[in-house]
Enzyme design. Structure first.
Site, mmCIF file in Angstrom:
data_model
loop_
_atom_site.group_PDB
_atom_site.id
_atom_site.type_symbol
_atom_site.label_atom_id
_atom_site.label_comp_id
_atom_site.label_asym_id
_atom_site.label_seq_id
_atom_site.Cartn_x
_atom_site.Cartn_y
_atom_site.Cartn_z
ATOM 1 N N GLU A 168 4.610 11.385 6.595
ATOM 2 C CA GLU A 168 3.750 11.789 6.742
ATOM 3 C C GLU A 168 2.867 12.024 7.698
ATOM 4 O OE1 GLU A 168 1.219 9.893 4.154
ATOM 5 O OE2 GLU A 168 2.497 10.994 2.087
ATOM 6 N N GLU A 198 8.748 10.965 -1.618
ATOM 7 C CA GLU A 198 7.502 10.881 -2.399
ATOM 8 C C GLU A 198 7.365 12.114 -3.247
ATOM 9 O OE1 GLU A 198 5.160 8.841 -0.154
ATOM 10 O OE2 GLU A 198 6.220 8.118 1.551
HETATM 11 C C1 BGP Z 1 1.824 7.943 0.462
HETATM 12 C C2 BGP Z 1 2.845 7.582 1.753
HETATM 13 C C3 BGP Z 1 3.368 5.706 0.840
HETATM 14 C C4 BGP Z 1 2.030 5.881 -0.638
HETATM 15 C C5 BGP Z 1 1.870 6.930 -1.637
HETATM 16 C C6 BGP Z 1 0.679 6.560 -2.557
HETATM 17 O O1 BGP Z 1 0.778 8.729 1.616
HETATM 18 O O2 BGP Z 1 3.573 7.675 2.095
HETATM 19 O O3 BGP Z 1 2.697 4.948 1.508
HETATM 20 O O4 BGP Z 1 1.477 4.670 -0.187
HETATM 21 O O5 BGP Z 1 1.742 7.733 -0.800
HETATM 22 O O6 BGP Z 1 0.082 6.396 -2.133
HETATM 23 P P1 BGP Z 1 -0.755 4.821 -2.212
HETATM 24 O O7 BGP Z 1 -0.262 3.923 -2.520
HETATM 25 O O8 BGP Z 1 -2.536 5.418 -1.599
HETATM 26 O O9 BGP Z 1 -1.354 5.290 -3.619
#
Ligand code: BGP
Length: 478
Positions: A175, A376
Site C-alpha cells: 500500500e 487483500e
Molecule cells: C490494509 C493493510 C493490512 C490490513 C488491512 C486491514 O490496509 O495492508 O495490513 O491490516 O488493511 O486493515 P485493519 O487491520 O486495520 O482492519
C-alpha cells in the site's frame, strides 16, 4: 464460470501482524513492535522505545512464528494455490545497518517456503509491509532520509538472492500510496516527526512525506531492476491500497472532486511504478501543496527502468466525495468519506461494495494494461467461538461470495486477473486498531486483544466454504 485454470486462490498476511516471536531468532525491534493496542474508538500510541504500562500486540500477534507448520497445513487443507506474506526486514537485518544478514532469520523463511512448496502453495512475498527497523526511524526518521534507499536495496538483494529458487512473485511496498495520507507517516514511511504520539493524529510535514515517498519509489524501482538481474523468472509487482470513491451527486463540482481524488490517491503512486514517470498532474499538485521535491540526478531514469511486471492491490470498500459538507460520513480502510446511501457497512463502518471491486479493476486495467492481482480483500468482524469450537460466520461467507462474483464478472469484462488472496486468512492483529477481536480469518485463533489464550486454531464455517470454492475453481458458490 470464467476463472482461468491456474488462478491463484489463497490468503494473505503480513509478518508484523501474524508472526509474533518479536525478539526471537535474532530479530530486531520494528516500528510495529512499539505500536500499542487501540480500539475502533481509541487510537494506538506510537512509542520511541518500549514503555512500561503499554501493551504491544504485534509482538505476539497470532504466533505464526511457532505455528507456521500447522498453519500451512491448514492452508493446504483449504487447497490454497498461493500465500501472500511478507518478510520482516528486522529478521534479516535487525537494525537495518548490519553488514551481514542474520542467518537465523533467513533460515526461518526458508523453512516457511519449504513447507509451502511441500503443498504446492506459491509464495507471493512483500518486501516491506508496514514494518521497518525501529533503529532507522529513531536515527534517520525513516524514509525521510535518502540513506534508507541503499539499506533497503541491500536487504532486497539479500532476500532475492537467498530465495531465488523459492519465490517467484514479489511485491515491493505494501500500500505504497498510504504515504499520500498523514496516517502513512509512521506506518508506511517510518517517519515519526517530533511530537507524534497518536496513530490517528500524527504531526505531518507534507513536504517530508512526499520526499519519503519519492525515496520509496526509487527504492522500489531499484529493487525491480536488481531482482530482474538476479532471476529472469521473478515477477515483481507494486501494491496499491485502493480507496475508490464515487461522486455523491452529479453536481459537476463533485465530479471534479472525484477525479482529483482518483488522481492524487490512486494514480499518483501507480503511475510512477507502472508507467515509470510522475503523472502530468503532479507538478500542479506539488505547487498547490507547497511541495518541493529533491530529485537527484539519475532518479528519473531509475523510475523509468524499474517498472513493475504486474499490478497488485488491496480492496475493502468504497466511499463517496462531495463538496457538500453537511452529509453523513463513513469510515474505511485508511480513509473515510461521504456515506453512500446504497451500501451497508461492516461493524467497523467500512461500506461493503462488491461492484466497486469490478469497477476498480476495470478502471485500473484500462489505464495500465498489465496483469492484475487482488492481494487483500476481507471482512473484519466480531466472531464467536461456540460449543464444539465452531464459528458460524455467514456474514464473511456472504462478503466473500459477492466479491468472487464481482471478480468473475471482471474477468468476463476482459480484465487479466490472475489471483486473489483473502486478507487475514487466519485471525491476526489489526493494523489500524491493534485488535485481535477484529477478526478476518477462515481460521479462528484463540487469543484476545491482550494475547491471552491458548492460540489454538479452529476452523470457521467460511473455512469449509472457501475450500469448496477453490476445489471447483470458483464454480461452487453454494
Ligand atoms: C490494509 C493493510 C493490512 C490490513 C488491512 C486491514 O490496509 O495492508 O495490513 O491490516 O488493511 O486493515 P485493519 O487491520 O486495520 O482492519
Amino acid at each position: 464460470m470464467s476463472f482461468p485454470k491456474n488462478f491463484l486462490w489463497g490468503g494473505a498476511t503480513a509478518a508484523n501482524q501474524v508472526e509474533g516471536g518479536y525478539d526471537e531468532g535474532g530479530k530486531g525491534l520494528s516500528i510495529a513492535d512499539v505500536l500499542s493496542n487501540g480500539t475502533h474508538s481509541s487510537p494506538r500510541t506510537i512509542s520511541k522505545e518500549t514503555e512500561e504500562g503499554l501493551y504491544y500486540p504485534n509482538r505476539i500477534a497470532s504466533d505464526f512464528y511457532h505455528h507456521y507448520k500447522e498453519d500451512i497445513e491448514l492452508m493446504a487443507e483449504m487447497g490454497f494455490k498461493a500465500y501472500r506474506m511478507s518478510i520482516a526486514w528486522t529478521r534479516i537485518y535487525p537494525t537495518g545497518e548490519e553488514e551481514e544478514p542474520n542467518e537465523e532469520g533467513l533460515k526461518f523463511y526458508q523453512n516457511v517456503f519449504a513447507q509451502l512448496h511441500k503443498y504446492h502453495i506459491e509464495p507471493i512475498v512483500t518486501l516491506s509491509h508496514y514494518e521497518m527497523p525501529l533503529n532507522l526511524t529513531n536515527r534517520y526518521n525513516g524514509w525521510a532520509s535518502r540513506k534508507v534507499i541503499d539499506l533497503f536495496v541491500k536487504y532486497a538483494k539479500t532476500v532475492f538472492e537467498y530465495y531465488r529458487d523459492d519465490v517467484k512473485y514479489w511485491l515491493t511496498f505494501n500500500e505504497i500510496n498510504c504515504g499520500c495520507l498523514p496516517l502513512g507517516n509512521y506506518m508506511s514511511l517510518g517517519i515519526r516527526n517530533e511530537g507524534t504520539r497518536n496513530f490517528l493524529d500524527q504531526v505531518d510535514d507534507i513536504n517530508l512525506r512526499y520526499q519519503g515517498l519519492h525515496h520509496q519509489f526509487v527504492a522500489s524501482a531499484l529493487a525491480v531492476i536488481e531482482g530482474h538481474k538476479i532471476s529472469k523468472d521473478f515477477r515483481i509487482g507494486n501494491m496499491i491500497a485502493m480507496m475508490p470513491v464515487y461522486p455523491l451527486t452529479p453536481n459537476p463540482e463533485d465530479m471534479l472532486l472525484y477525479q482529483k481524488n482518483w488522481r492524487e490517491l490512486q494514480y499518483y503512486c501507480a503511475d510512477v511504478q507502472v508507467r515509470g514517470a510522475y503523472p502530468y498532474f503532479a507538478k500542479k499538485f506539488w505547487k498547490d501543496n507547497g511541495i518541493t521535491l529533491k530529485i537527484e540526478k539519475g532518479d528519473l531514469e531509475i523510475l523509468k527502468e524499474g517498472t513493475v511486471d504486474f499490478f497488485s492491490l488491496s480492496y475493502y470498500q468504497t466511499n463517496c466525495v462531495t463538496t457538500d459538507k453537511s452529509v453523513a460520513m463513513s469510515s474505511g480502510n485508511l480513509l473515510g468519506g461521504a456515506k453512500n446511501p446504497y451500501l451497508k457497512s461492516s461493524e467497523w463502518g467500512w461500506q461493503i461494495d462488491p461492484d466497486g471491486l469490478r469497477f476498480t479493476l476495470n478502471e485500473l486495467y484500462s489505464r495500465y494494461q498489465i496483469p492484475m492481482l487482488v492481494v487483500e480483500n476481507g471482512l473484519g468482524a466480531f466472531d464467536k467461538l461456540e460449543e464444539g469450537n465452531e464459528v458460524h460466520d455467514p456474514y464473511r461467507i456472504d462478503y466473500l461470495k459477492q466479491h468472487i462474483i464481482a471478480m468473475e464478472q471482471t474477468i468476463e469484462d476482459g480484465v487479466d486477473l490472475f489471483g486473489y488472496t483473502w486478507w487475514g486468512w487466519i485471525d491476526l492483529t489489526s493494523a489500524s486498531t491493534g485488535e485481535m477481536g477484529k477478526r478476518y480469518g477462515f481460521v479462528y485463533v484463540d487469543s484476545d486483544d491482550y494475547g491471552n489464550g491458548t492460540f489454538n486454531r479452529y476452523k470457521k464455517d467460511s473455512f469449509y466454504w472457501y475450500k469448496k470454492v477453490i476445489a471447483s475453481n470458483g464454480k461452487n458458490l453454494e
